[in-house]
Design a protein around this motif. Sequence first.
Motif, PDB file in Angstrom:
ATOM      1  N   GLY A  85       0.705  -1.201   0.039  1.00  0.00           N
ATOM      2  CA  GLY A  85       0.055  -0.070  -0.066  1.00  0.00           C
ATOM      3  C   GLY A  85       0.862   1.275   0.001  1.00  0.00           C
ATOM      4  N   ILE A  86       0.454   2.447   0.816  1.00  0.00           N
ATOM      5  CA  ILE A  86       1.205   3.684   0.747  1.00  0.00           C
ATOM      6  C   ILE A  86       2.316   3.367   1.637  1.00  0.00           C
ATOM      7  N   VAL A  87       3.746   3.685   1.272  1.00  0.00           N
ATOM      8  CA  VAL A  87       4.850   3.541   1.818  1.00  0.00           C
ATOM      9  C   VAL A  87       4.777   4.300   3.106  1.00  0.00           C
ATOM     10  N   GLU A  88       5.632   3.984   4.073  1.00  0.00           N
ATOM     11  CA  GLU A  88       5.681   4.815   5.485  1.00  0.00           C
ATOM     12  C   GLU A  88       5.875   6.296   5.245  1.00  0.00           C
ATOM     13  N   PHE A  89       6.725   6.755   4.300  1.00  0.00           N
ATOM     14  CA  PHE A  89       7.093   8.072   3.999  1.00  0.00           C
ATOM     15  C   PHE A  89       5.738   8.917   3.689  1.00  0.00           C
ATOM     16  N   GLY A  90       5.013   8.121   2.925  1.00  0.00           N
ATOM     17  CA  GLY A  90       3.709   8.856   2.725  1.00  0.00           C
ATOM     18  C   GLY A  90       2.734   9.220   3.744  1.00  0.00           C
ATOM     19  N   HIS A  91       2.817   8.232   4.807  1.00  0.00           N
ATOM     20  CA  HIS A  91       2.113   8.549   5.987  1.00  0.00           C
ATOM     21  C   HIS A  91       2.693   9.801   6.846  1.00  0.00           C
ATOM     22  N   THR A  92       3.942   9.710   6.636  1.00  0.00           N
ATOM     23  CA  THR A  92       4.673  10.765   7.502  1.00  0.00           C
ATOM     24  C   THR A  92       4.214  12.302   6.703  1.00  0.00           C
ATOM     25  N   LEU A  93       4.310  12.300   5.385  1.00  0.00           N
ATOM     26  CA  LEU A  93       3.737  13.390   4.804  1.00  0.00           C
ATOM     27  C   LEU A  93       2.643  13.887   5.003  1.00  0.00           C
ATOM     28  N   PHE A  94       1.682  12.878   5.226  1.00  0.00           N
ATOM     29  CA  PHE A  94       0.258  13.205   5.667  1.00  0.00           C
ATOM     30  C   PHE A  94       0.174  13.688   7.055  1.00  0.00           C
ATOM     31  N   ASN A  95       0.982  13.318   8.000  1.00  0.00           N
ATOM     32  CA  ASN A  95       0.955  13.732   9.271  1.00  0.00           C
ATOM     33  C   ASN A  95       1.459  14.997   9.154  1.00  0.00           C
ATOM     34  N   ILE A 115      -7.935  12.884  -0.517  1.00  0.00           N
ATOM     35  CA  ILE A 115      -6.602  12.791   0.148  1.00  0.00           C
ATOM     36  C   ILE A 115      -7.014  12.035   1.520  1.00  0.00           C
ATOM     37  N   ASN A 116      -7.893  12.358   2.282  1.00  0.00           N
ATOM     38  CA  ASN A 116      -8.055  11.908   3.651  1.00  0.00           C
ATOM     39  C   ASN A 116      -8.514  10.368   3.693  1.00  0.00           C
ATOM     40  N   PRO A 117      -9.319  10.033   2.964  1.00  0.00           N
ATOM     41  CA  PRO A 117      -9.709   8.377   2.766  1.00  0.00           C
ATOM     42  C   PRO A 117      -8.415   7.723   2.542  1.00  0.00           C
ATOM     43  N   LEU A 118      -7.488   8.096   1.750  1.00  0.00           N
ATOM     44  CA  LEU A 118      -6.430   7.268   1.335  1.00  0.00           C
ATOM     45  C   LEU A 118      -5.517   6.819   2.701  1.00  0.00           C
ATOM     46  N   PHE A 119      -5.561   7.736   3.843  1.00  0.00           N
ATOM     47  CA  PHE A 119      -4.676   7.346   4.808  1.00  0.00           C
ATOM     48  C   PHE A 119      -5.652   6.945   5.860  1.00  0.00           C
ATOM     49  N   GLU A 120      -6.857   7.181   6.051  1.00  0.00           N
ATOM     50  CA  GLU A 120      -7.693   6.932   7.024  1.00  0.00           C
ATOM     51  C   GLU A 120      -8.497   5.581   6.664  1.00  0.00           C
ATOM     52  N   ASN A 121      -8.038   4.862   5.787  1.00  0.00           N
ATOM     53  CA  ASN A 121      -8.445   3.547   5.187  1.00  0.00           C
ATOM     54  C   ASN A 121      -9.855   3.366   5.218  1.00  0.00           C
ATOM     55  N   THR A 122     -10.468   4.413   4.713  1.00  0.00           N
ATOM     56  CA  THR A 122     -12.144   4.329   4.681  1.00  0.00           C
ATOM     57  C   THR A 122     -12.825   3.720   3.450  1.00  0.00           C
ATOM     58  N   SER A 123     -13.884   3.334   3.494  1.00  0.00           N
ATOM     59  CA  SER A 123     -14.438   2.846   2.220  1.00  0.00           C
ATOM     60  C   SER A 123     -14.810   3.787   0.939  1.00  0.00           C
ATOM     61  N   GLU A 124     -14.522   5.049   1.526  1.00  0.00           N
ATOM     62  CA  GLU A 124     -14.730   6.366   0.710  1.00  0.00           C
ATOM     63  C   GLU A 124     -13.687   6.294  -0.544  1.00  0.00           C
TER      64      GLU A 124
END
Length: 526
Positions: A85-95, A115-124
Amino acid sequence: MKILSPIVAVVVLFLVFSCNSKSEKKEEELQKTTVKVVPELKITIDSVEISKFYEAYPKLAKFQKGALALYKKKNSTQLWLDNKGIVEFGHTLFNKYKGLEQEGLKANFPYNEKINPLFENTSENKLSKVDTDLMITNLYIYYALKVSGVDEKTTRSLEWLLPRKKVNYQVFSDSIYKKATISDDKKSKMFSQYYKLRDALHQYREIEKKGGWKTIEVGEDFKNFKIGDSVAAIGQIRERLYISGDLKENNKSNVCDSVLIGTMKNFEVHHGFTPKSIILKEHIDELNVPVSERIKTIIANMERCRWIDPELEKGKEYIEVNIPEFKLYLIRDHEIALTSAVVVGKAMTKTVIFSGMMNNIVFSPYWNVPTSIINKEIKPGMAKNKNYLAQRNLEWNNGAVRQLPGKNNSLGLVKFLFPNSNNIYLHDTPSKSLFGSESRAFSHGCVRVQKPRELAIELLKQDPKWTPERIDKAMHAGKENWVSLKKKIPVYIGYFTAWVDRKGELNFYKDIYQRDESLVKLLTEE
């Protein structure tokens, strides 16, 4: 049927389990040596895919050029995804993006709903892998631009002409490819003042969360408070100073004592006042500025810090002038070698925010009167008085007007030149009394220096020929004398209404050119 003896049965069972155990071990060893090879995720993201993306998301079109450069460097493959899925660095960017408010900025990416659903793992999340990677890339560029400040075109429109820190997408891309940190905790990526103001922002937001401070109430006939006075407003002043951290302890006394006056003197110094032994109405007004307004001021100045190249303050020697502070500093080897009060331009003739390289000191200078002053002041004066020029030590010179050298020359006894199109320079002045004013915006744009002799001595310190005695003689010679500096010295004229000094004290200065409001509006409306 022949029944096995107990001993034989045990032997048979041992052999069975032993064989099974050996076969299991062989199977385990085989599993260990057989590694399941999962092909590396490789998604093609070329110019065609990128064009499609921006057709679908036009609000991001201004980032297209930057995105093309990033993907070209990665051979048109994804930047943010792998098989998991999204690499850890991507999650760092989002934070980091979600924490923009801590940087005095708003986290308002144009497609937050995507952008929010990508990192919040929602069905949206309905984005394809290609669009997912591109959306995160655009978030990255958005974040990079945000923390780098508004673009150069905008800063120039705000009359900020100091050298800008450049935003290089290739440098940013290295962070992606190396999965390096985008955190600025090492405090090396920005002008150092930025981090000091960010700490101040956190402090003032905490004060705001707790309700801020109340308005200090004094009557319309109020003149001042002095030691020994006793009134409820003094207790309010004490409370206000305690909340902001200026006063360490609050005894809640309504009596004005030496501790309160001492604290107020310190407050006055850090708010652009000359400290006094009494508390005046203007001091009360300053105390009553709401914490919300102070926060806006801090945010505006954090943005200005984003525009400054951090390399500037690494110079061995340079001069900095802060217009709202009315101060000049000579910095040498990262320490303050000289501080001087200055007079800057009036609101109608603002001192320009820019930089230059000082190359000459001129002792006993002529003053070449600007055409605007000739037209507005000198010609009307000559029309009324035929001796106007002679009485002011002026003369015609090749169709222009200049003032002869001397103690009454408008430039004083020395000027410091750093060639620029704005015709701005530092100089002495015969009007010494102006340095006693708390607000010193009186000039036609140039910067008048209270300590010109000391500045000349410091700048010529490395030249043994120019002793203090020789400098004094040249300043009073009545004959113009140009001296070239052996090494040019950078001069930076800036505009900061909030500044944390080297002692860690937060200072606020009057916004004399009314520049903060438009900048805050720009930041909050983006």
